[in-house]
Design a protein around this motif. Structure first.
Motif, PDB file in Angstrom:
ATOM      1  N   PHE A 247       0.855  -1.366   0.033  1.00  0.00           N
ATOM      2  CA  PHE A 247       0.042   0.137   0.139  1.00  0.00           C
ATOM      3  C   PHE A 247       0.960   1.322  -0.124  1.00  0.00           C
ATOM      4  O   PHE A 247       0.710   2.317  -0.824  1.00  0.00           O
ATOM      5  N   LEU A 248       1.932   1.242   0.752  1.00  0.00           N
ATOM      6  CA  LEU A 248       2.771   2.448   0.838  1.00  0.00           C
ATOM      7  C   LEU A 248       3.535   2.753  -0.321  1.00  0.00           C
ATOM      8  O   LEU A 248       3.738   4.044  -0.587  1.00  0.00           O
ATOM      9  N   VAL A 249       3.766   1.812  -1.403  1.00  0.00           N
ATOM     10  CA  VAL A 249       4.600   2.283  -2.478  1.00  0.00           C
ATOM     11  C   VAL A 249       3.427   2.229  -3.579  1.00  0.00           C
ATOM     12  O   VAL A 249       3.832   2.748  -4.769  1.00  0.00           O
ATOM     13  N   SER A 250       2.248   2.075  -3.303  1.00  0.00           N
ATOM     14  CA  SER A 250       1.280   2.170  -4.244  1.00  0.00           C
ATOM     15  C   SER A 250       0.760   3.680  -4.562  1.00  0.00           C
ATOM     16  O   SER A 250       0.888   4.644  -3.879  1.00  0.00           O
ATOM     17  N   GLU A 251       0.248   3.925  -5.777  1.00  0.00           N
ATOM     18  CA  GLU A 251      -0.329   5.409  -5.726  1.00  0.00           C
ATOM     19  C   GLU A 251      -1.491   5.624  -5.104  1.00  0.00           C
ATOM     20  O   GLU A 251      -1.844   6.817  -4.652  1.00  0.00           O
TER      21      GLU A 251
END
Length: 274
Positions: A247-251
């Motif tokens: 989630f943290l690296v997602s848009e």
């Protein structure tokens, strides 16, 4: 545009779980690990799984600048750096205090140094840390903080030892200090990366179902008590940590930057007043 992801520590544990998540998020995924054979086994499995990414094992020691330069060069050859999950670490049970600080803390800064020039709009970094400095209530005085805020200075391990004192020579204390350093580093890195549209966060798991946790729980009552204090009444799983990293690296997390995200089943909430 070919998007590139990196998962460090990808040969096992949290690093492997993060790699499996990233495999559906980028075009090419570099599985970085000191144990290249373990990374190759994961890459082979991912290829059979049919994920979006082409998985490529990459042997790297995060404390070796030449290795990290090779990693950065490979990213440049492949495309645009999109996501990095950094889970390479050594456990307190496995290493000397200097090695813990060198890999878990200094290695994080060295990895960031090598990849920072490749960061662009949408690039996101997640550095795995730990709840241990939160449980230990680590709050350094300014002189110690100043040392920790310059992790690539010459003689950093000796400087940390001189600043903190002989207690840090106990691996059980070196680990929370190392991961506290990662917390500070992630905040500083977020400030550095922000102007180019890139992000950095740290991620702090609590008691996760690892071989090391099981061993320590069998040996030490204090570890068993921490697990028992977790409001959810159980240890976490690698996949639960990796889901948050993904989630943290997602848009979807495009405005989440410079924070530490705790994944601990409520442990810190339960012991915060202790």
């Amino acid at each position: 545009m070919t998007t590139v992801g990196i998962a460090t520590g990808a040969g096992r544990g949290t690093g492997e779980a993060c790699a499996r998540r990233l495999a559906d998020m980028v075009d090419v995924l570099l599985l970085a690990d000191r144990n290249e054979a373990a990374a190759a086994a994961v890459a082979k499995d991912l290829s059979g799984y049919g994920g979006k990414a082409v998985a490529e094992p990459f042997g790297v020691d995060v404390t070796d600048r030449e290795d990290l330069d090779r990693l950065a060069e490979r990213v440049s050859e492949l495309g645009t750096l999109r996501a990095v999950t950094h889970a390479e670490s050594v456990a307190p049970e496995e290493a000397h205090w200097r090695r813990i600080l060198e890999v878990d803390f200094v290695g994080t800064a060295l990895l960031a140094e090598a990849l920072r020039p490749l960061a662009t709009v949408g690039t996101a970094f997640v550095y795995c840390a730990s709840v241990s400095p939160l449980i230990a209530h680590i709050v350094p005085d300014p002189s110690v903080a100043a040392v920790l805020d310059d992790p690539l200075q010459e003689g950093i391990l000796d400087r940390i030892r001189d600043a903190i004192g002989p207690a840090v020579e106990d691996p059980a204390w070196a680990y929370p200090w190392a991961t506290y350093g990662v917390h500070r580093f992630a905040r500083a890195e977020a400030v550095r990366l922000g102007p180019v549209g890139a992000r950095a966060c740290s991620l702090s798991p609590g008691a996760i179902d690892t071989p090391e946790t099981r061993l320590e729980a069998a040996r030490h009552e204090s570890v068993r008590q921490l697990i028992q204090c977790t409001p959810l009444g159980r240890v976490g799983q690698y996949e639960e940590v990796a889901a948050v990293a993904a989630f943290l690296v997602s848009e979807e997390a495009s405005f989440v930057n410079g924070v530490d995200i705790v994944v601990d089943g409520g442990l810190c909430a339960a012991v915060q007043d202790d």
